[in-house]
Design a protein around this motif. Structure first.
Motif, PDB file in Angstrom:
ATOM      1  N   MET A   1       0.896  -1.066   0.030  1.00  8.69           N
ATOM      2  CA  MET A   1       0.053   0.023   0.232  1.00  8.69           C
ATOM      3  C   MET A   1       0.757   1.360  -0.227  1.00  8.69           C
ATOM      4  SD  MET A   1      -3.199  -0.440   2.653  1.00  8.69           S
ATOM      5  CE  MET A   1      -2.608  -1.688   3.720  1.00  8.69           C
ATOM      6  N   GLU A   2       0.349   2.298  -0.681  1.00 15.09           N
ATOM      7  CA  GLU A   2       1.015   3.475  -0.747  1.00 15.09           C
ATOM      8  C   GLU A   2       0.599   4.489   0.083  1.00 15.09           C
ATOM      9  OE1 GLU A   2       2.034   6.843  -4.061  1.00 15.09           O
ATOM     10  OE2 GLU A   2       2.486   4.766  -4.672  1.00 15.09           O
ATOM     11  N   GLU A   3       1.048   5.302   1.046  1.00 17.04           N
ATOM     12  CA  GLU A   3       0.568   6.172   1.792  1.00 17.04           C
ATOM     13  C   GLU A   3      -0.172   7.472   0.908  1.00 17.04           C
ATOM     14  OE1 GLU A   3       1.546   9.052   5.414  1.00 17.04           O
ATOM     15  OE2 GLU A   3       2.503   7.285   5.448  1.00 17.04           O
ATOM     16  N   LYS A   4      -1.219   7.646   0.964  1.00 14.23           N
ATOM     17  CA  LYS A   4      -2.009   8.917   0.560  1.00 14.23           C
ATOM     18  C   LYS A   4      -1.743  10.389   1.219  1.00 14.23           C
ATOM     19  CE  LYS A   4      -6.397  10.005  -1.658  1.00 14.23           C
ATOM     20  NZ  LYS A   4      -7.576   9.652  -2.032  1.00 14.23           N
ATOM     21  N   ARG A   5      -2.371   9.838   2.639  1.00 11.09           N
ATOM     22  CA  ARG A   5      -2.060  11.150   3.038  1.00 11.09           C
ATOM     23  C   ARG A   5      -2.416  11.050   4.877  1.00 11.09           C
ATOM     24  NH1 ARG A   5      -7.144  11.949   0.349  1.00 11.09           N
ATOM     25  NH2 ARG A   5      -8.822  12.616   1.769  1.00 11.09           N
ATOM     26  N   ILE A   6      -1.928  11.855   5.484  1.00  9.18           N
ATOM     27  CA  ILE A   6      -2.006  11.746   6.823  1.00  9.18           C
ATOM     28  C   ILE A   6      -3.218  12.695   7.256  1.00  9.18           C
ATOM     29  CG2 ILE A   6      -1.230  12.441   9.444  1.00  9.18           C
ATOM     30  CD1 ILE A   6       0.545  10.240   8.203  1.00  9.18           C
ATOM     31  N   ILE A   7      -4.167  12.157   8.002  1.00  4.41           N
ATOM     32  CA  ILE A   7      -5.457  12.872   8.286  1.00  4.41           C
ATOM     33  C   ILE A   7      -5.563  13.446   9.616  1.00  4.41           C
ATOM     34  CG2 ILE A   7      -7.915  12.424   8.544  1.00  4.41           C
ATOM     35  CD1 ILE A   7      -6.951  12.269   5.416  1.00  4.41           C
ATOM     36  N   MET A   8      -5.015  12.635  10.622  1.00  5.75           N
ATOM     37  CA  MET A   8      -4.669  13.294  12.006  1.00  5.75           C
ATOM     38  C   MET A   8      -3.204  12.875  12.562  1.00  5.75           C
ATOM     39  SD  MET A   8      -8.477  11.732  13.816  1.00  5.75           S
ATOM     40  CE  MET A   8      -8.347  12.620  15.040  1.00  5.75           C
ATOM     41  N   ASP A   9      -2.641  13.989  13.142  1.00  8.29           N
ATOM     42  CA  ASP A   9      -1.619  13.872  13.697  1.00  8.29           C
ATOM     43  C   ASP A   9      -1.761  13.601  15.298  1.00  8.29           C
ATOM     44  OD1 ASP A   9      -2.142  16.404  14.991  1.00  8.29           O
ATOM     45  OD2 ASP A   9      -0.433  17.256  13.828  1.00  8.29           O
ATOM     46  N   ASP A  10      -0.678  13.490  15.753  1.00  6.67           N
ATOM     47  CA  ASP A  10      -0.894  13.101  17.490  1.00  6.67           C
ATOM     48  C   ASP A  10      -1.518  14.193  18.237  1.00  6.67           C
ATOM     49  OD1 ASP A  10       1.303  14.845  17.103  1.00  6.67           O
ATOM     50  OD2 ASP A  10       2.291  14.266  18.864  1.00  6.67           O
ATOM     51  N   LYS A  11      -1.575  15.407  17.809  1.00  6.59           N
ATOM     52  CA  LYS A  11      -2.387  16.492  18.630  1.00  6.59           C
ATOM     53  C   LYS A  11      -3.867  16.419  18.260  1.00  6.59           C
ATOM     54  CE  LYS A  11       1.345  19.700  19.269  1.00  6.59           C
ATOM     55  NZ  LYS A  11       2.287  19.600  18.563  1.00  6.59           N
ATOM     56  N   ALA A  12      -4.103  16.193  16.934  1.00  2.00           N
ATOM     57  CA  ALA A  12      -5.433  15.908  16.388  1.00  2.00           C
ATOM     58  C   ALA A  12      -6.146  14.680  17.137  1.00  2.00           C
ATOM     59  CB  ALA A  12      -5.807  15.932  14.969  1.00  2.00           C
ATOM     60  N   VAL A  13      -5.289  13.665  17.383  1.00  2.00           N
ATOM     61  CA  VAL A  13      -5.827  12.356  18.069  1.00  2.00           C
ATOM     62  C   VAL A  13      -6.299  12.825  19.383  1.00  2.00           C
ATOM     63  CG1 VAL A  13      -5.311  10.116  18.875  1.00  2.00           C
ATOM     64  CG2 VAL A  13      -4.844  10.739  16.625  1.00  2.00           C
ATOM     65  N   SER A 152     -13.385   6.107  -0.130  1.00  2.00           N
ATOM     66  CA  SER A 152     -13.935   5.036  -1.078  1.00  2.00           C
ATOM     67  C   SER A 152     -13.506   4.034  -0.515  1.00  2.00           C
ATOM     68  CB  SER A 152     -13.408   5.572  -2.497  1.00  2.00           C
ATOM     69  OG  SER A 152     -11.983   5.121  -2.589  1.00  2.00           O
ATOM     70  N   HIS A 153     -14.106   2.973  -1.408  1.00  2.00           N
ATOM     71  CA  HIS A 153     -13.994   1.489  -0.872  1.00  2.00           C
ATOM     72  C   HIS A 153     -12.428   1.181  -1.382  1.00  2.00           C
ATOM     73  CE1 HIS A 153     -17.704  -0.338   0.284  1.00  2.00           C
ATOM     74  NE2 HIS A 153     -18.328   0.636  -0.294  1.00  2.00           N
ATOM     75  N   SER A 154     -11.899   1.943  -2.262  1.00  2.00           N
ATOM     76  CA  SER A 154     -10.480   1.587  -2.716  1.00  2.00           C
ATOM     77  C   SER A 154      -9.559   2.058  -1.705  1.00  2.00           C
ATOM     78  CB  SER A 154     -10.094   2.074  -3.980  1.00  2.00           C
ATOM     79  OG  SER A 154     -10.426   3.503  -3.948  1.00  2.00           O
ATOM     80  N   GLU A 155      -9.877   2.880  -0.764  1.00  2.00           N
ATOM     81  CA  GLU A 155      -9.001   3.187   0.217  1.00  2.00           C
ATOM     82  C   GLU A 155      -9.152   2.371   1.758  1.00  2.00           C
ATOM     83  OE1 GLU A 155      -9.115   8.133  -0.438  1.00  2.00           O
ATOM     84  OE2 GLU A 155     -10.872   7.174   0.345  1.00  2.00           O
ATOM     85  N   VAL A 156      -7.791   2.659   2.431  1.00  2.00           N
ATOM     86  CA  VAL A 156      -7.902   1.976   3.674  1.00  2.00           C
ATOM     87  C   VAL A 156      -7.507   2.958   4.708  1.00  2.00           C
ATOM     88  CG1 VAL A 156      -6.436   0.378   4.946  1.00  2.00           C
ATOM     89  CG2 VAL A 156      -6.951  -0.170   2.605  1.00  2.00           C
ATOM     90  N   VAL A 157      -8.140   2.937   5.795  1.00  2.00           N
ATOM     91  CA  VAL A 157      -7.770   3.858   6.915  1.00  2.00           C
ATOM     92  C   VAL A 157      -7.149   3.209   7.968  1.00  2.00           C
ATOM     93  CG1 VAL A 157      -8.841   5.227   8.632  1.00  2.00           C
ATOM     94  CG2 VAL A 157     -10.014   5.303   6.629  1.00  2.00           C
ATOM     95  N   LYS A 158      -5.796   3.636   8.155  1.00  2.00           N
ATOM     96  CA  LYS A 158      -4.803   3.203   9.079  1.00  2.00           C
ATOM     97  C   LYS A 158      -4.921   3.889  10.418  1.00  2.00           C
ATOM     98  CE  LYS A 158      -1.444   0.424  10.679  1.00  2.00           C
ATOM     99  NZ  LYS A 158      -1.429   0.061  11.958  1.00  2.00           N
ATOM    100  N   VAL A 159      -5.209   3.714  11.393  1.00  2.00           N
ATOM    101  CA  VAL A 159      -4.969   4.385  12.915  1.00  2.00           C
ATOM    102  C   VAL A 159      -3.698   3.479  13.466  1.00  2.00           C
ATOM    103  CG1 VAL A 159      -6.002   4.684  15.253  1.00  2.00           C
ATOM    104  CG2 VAL A 159      -7.496   4.778  13.196  1.00  2.00           C
TER     105      VAL A 159
END
Length: 178
Positions: A1-13, A152-159
Motif C-alpha cells: 500500500m502506498e500512503e496517500k495522506r495523514i488525516i490526523m496527527d498526534d495532537k488531533a488524536v 471510497s472502497h479503494s481506500e484503507v484507513v490506518k490508525v
C-alpha cells in the motif's frame, strides 16, 4: 500500500479523545454507572485513554476493560483463537461505552455487542470511535465520533497508536490494484 495522506496527527488524536470524553460526560450527566470497553487491538488503548480522561475530569474511577471480538465475527469460522477479553467488572445495569478505532461496515461493532451481552445485560450500550469512514452494511451509528472521514472502497484507513505503533496518527492508503 502506498500512503496517500495523514488525516490526523498526534495532537488531533489527543483533541478527539478529549472531545469524546467531554461528550460522554455531558450525555451521561457525569460518569456514575459508566464503564469503558475497548475493542482489541487499537480500540483498547483509545478506550484506556478515554477512561483516564474521564477520571481526570470527573475525579471518579471509570472501570475499563478490553473486548476480543474474534470469536463473534461473522467472517471467521475456522481456528478461532482463545478469547482474550479482559473485563473484570460486571456490565449488568451499566452504561457501557464500546470504543473502537474505525467504524466501517458495522460488523465489528455487531460482534462487540454480541460479545458484551454474553457477559450481562447492560443498561445501555454506546459507541465511541476515533474515525467514522461510512459505508455501513448494518444499521449501526456511533454516539461519539472523533472525525467523520468519507472514503471510497479503494481506500484503507490506518490508525496508529503510541502503545502499539510508537506514535499516534490516522492515515489513508490506497489499496493496491490487482
Amino acid at each position: 500500500m502506498e500512503e496517500k495522506r495523514i488525516i490526523m496527527d498526534d495532537k488531533a488524536v489527543g483533541r478527539a479523545i478529549a472531545r469524546i470524553s467531554y461528550e460522554i460526560i455531558e450525555r451521561n450527566k457525569g460518569t456514575d454507572d459508566i464503564c469503558i470497553v475497548g475493542i482489541l487491538s487499537r480500540g483498547a488503548p483509545l478506550g484506556k485513554r478515554i477512561a483516564a480522561k474521564l477520571m481526570e475530569l470527573e475525579n471518579n474511577d471509570v472501570p475499563f476493560g478490553t473486548l476480543d471480538i474474534t470469536p463473534y465475527r461473522d467472517d471467521k469460522t475456522d481456528d478461532i483463537p482463545q478469547d482474550e477479553t479482559d473485563i473484570s467488572f460486571p456490565v449488568r445495569d451499566k452504561n457501557v461505552i464500546i470504543v473502537d478505532d474505525v467504524i466501517f461496515t458495522g460488523r465489528s461493532v455487531r460482534a462487540a455487542i454480541d460479545a458484551l451481552i454474553k457477559r450481562g445485560r447492560p443498561r445501555s450500550i454506546q459507541l465511541a470511535v476515533l474515525v467514522d469512514r461510512g459505508h455501513r452494511e448494518l444499521p449501526i451509528r456511533p454516539d461519539y465520533v472523533g472525525k467523520n472521514l468519507p472514503t471510497s472502497h479503494s481506500e484503507v484507513v490506518k490508525v496508529s497508536v503510541t502503545e502499539l505503533d510508537g506514535s499516534d496518527s490516522v492515515a489513508i492508503f490506497l489499496k493496491e490494484q490487482k
